[in-house]
Design an enzyme around this catalytic site. Structure first.
Site, PDB file in Angstrom:
ATOM      1  N   LYS A 239     -80.165-154.426  44.347  1.00  0.00           N
ATOM      2  CA  LYS A 239     -80.747-154.177  45.654  1.00  0.00           C
ATOM      3  C   LYS A 239     -79.912-154.930  46.677  1.00  0.00           C
ATOM      4  O   LYS A 239     -79.700-156.137  46.538  1.00  0.00           O
ATOM      5  CB  LYS A 239     -82.190-154.671  45.697  1.00  0.00           C
ATOM      6  CG  LYS A 239     -83.144-153.932  44.776  1.00  0.00           C
ATOM      7  CD  LYS A 239     -83.654-152.670  45.434  1.00  0.00           C
ATOM      8  CE  LYS A 239     -84.761-152.016  44.615  1.00  0.00           C
ATOM      9  NZ  LYS A 239     -85.293-150.820  45.285  1.00  0.00           N
TER      10      LYS A 239
ATOM     11  N   LYS B 130     -88.397-139.890  41.997  1.00  0.00           N
ATOM     12  CA  LYS B 130     -89.521-140.771  41.661  1.00  0.00           C
ATOM     13  C   LYS B 130     -90.774-139.899  41.669  1.00  0.00           C
ATOM     14  O   LYS B 130     -91.298-139.573  42.743  1.00  0.00           O
ATOM     15  CB  LYS B 130     -89.647-141.905  42.675  1.00  0.00           C
ATOM     16  CG  LYS B 130     -88.497-142.906  42.669  1.00  0.00           C
ATOM     17  CD  LYS B 130     -88.811-144.055  43.618  1.00  0.00           C
ATOM     18  CE  LYS B 130     -87.780-145.164  43.492  1.00  0.00           C
ATOM     19  NZ  LYS B 130     -86.590-144.914  44.324  1.00  0.00           N
TER      20      LYS B 130
END
Length: 344
Positions: free
Chosen positions: A149, A257
């Protein structure tokens, strides 16, 4: 037939950082369907601040689903276009209800414990030393693909982290994905991608915020680093709009997702459009409990995925449900000898 829902707050073992802030808890909702002596379990996994269905009437809609459960999975799904996470929970719960074992949704070599799926090891944002520690742990744990990230700490410090990894490991030894969660401004994105590309990265997820279609199209056209759409897919519910988005932007990759894009059916629509347009993909969990992660992983295996998937986040919580899911040497596996411990 009747149904109930319960709110369940998952507690992180340690605060987990993203470019949208630091997470200490994750709200989720568990839907249960009862029919005679059978029970089906589904998870409606919402991400506040990101999910399309992050709205004040969310619980009201869950109540509506329970009151109208006799409509069946297909009709309920069609009536929940604005609530993709509830769509997924409904699909999951009905599939569970139909199964002899409520947690064995898609029997395969995966659920028999004979085969696993390669996944990326997730490295959360934080101070450079904390990120270094995570990277070291993932490599020692046998991951050949790690995902970092980025976008919250100093960009120069993030480049230095990547440089240190590449000094020790070539791109053949460790595949690196980065996820900016839309942190870059369109005016600076290309310059930052050029700097990132020096470290032989696999891809970058969502470099700029979603909804800037023309800017993303130009970026995908000019980028020296493959771009994967992620948040960009959220909130687009019609097949026509999905096709238009992929045709206009022409990304190198797309990330699905299920909790954010309408469950199995919604994901399948995106998947078919991407494959028809030669856009490769992988599937990622969205911080669900092991209930949702179980459904996503079992279904993903049936798709014969070619790339490392974004699964395996179930170990983040102190109060997750015990399950047969496990991560071993960079692979996501299912141990059928282990029992579920599902108590609300």
């Amino acid at each position: 037939m009747h149904a109930t829902y319960h709110k369940y707050n998952l507690k992180f073992k340690r605060p987990s950082g993203t470019s949208r802030g630091v997470l200490t808890e994750k709200e989720t909702w568990l839907l249960q369907i009862f029919d005679k002596n059978r029970k089906g379990i589904g998870e409606c996994g919402i991400l506040r601040g990101l999910s399309y269905d992050d709205r004040t009437d969310y619980e009201e809609k869950l109540k509506w689903v329970c009151d109208h459960i006799s409509l069946g999975e297909k009709e309920l799904w069609e009536n929940l276009k604005e609530f993709p996470s509830i769509q997924f929970g409904v699909e999951m719960a009905f599939k569970s209800l139909e199964s002899e074992n409520p947690f064995l949704l898609f029997p395969s070599e995966f659920t028999k414990g004979k085969s696993g799926m390669e996944i990326n090891g997730l490295v959360w944002m934080g101070e450079p030393d904390f990120m270094k520690k995570q990277i070291s742990e993932k490599i020692k744990a046998g991951f050949s693909c790690i995902k970092l990230k980025i976008g919250a700490i100093d960009f120069t410090a993030e480049l230095e982290l990547l440089k240190q990894i590449r000094t020790k490991f070539s791109e053949e030894e460790i595949e690196i994905r980065v996820d900016a969660n839309g942190a870059f401004k369109p005016t600076e994105a290309l310059q930052k991608l050029e700097k990132l590309s020096k470290y032989k990265l696999h891809s970058i997820e969502q470099p700029i915020k979603q909804g800037q279609v023309e800017a993303m199209r130009k970026l995908c056209l000019q980028t020296p680093l493959p771009i994967a759409l992620d948040e960009e897919l959220i909130g687009i519910t019609s097949v026509t709009e999905k096709e238009e988005l992929i045709l206009i932007i022409q990304p190198q990759y797309a990330i699905f997702k299920p909790s954010l894009i309408g469950g199995f059916r919604g994901t399948r629509e995106w998947l078919e459009i991407c494959e028809n347009n030669k856009v490769d993909w992988w599937i990622t969990s969205a911080l669900e409990s092991n209930v949702g992660l179980n459904a996503i992983s079992q279904w993903t295996y049936t798709l014969n995925p070619k790339l490392p998937q974004g699964l395996g986040t179930g170990g983040l919580y102190t109060n997750n449900f015990e399950s047969p899911l496990e991560v071993e040497r960079g692979k996501f596996k299912y141990d059928p000898s282990k029992e579920w411990n599902f108590n609300l």
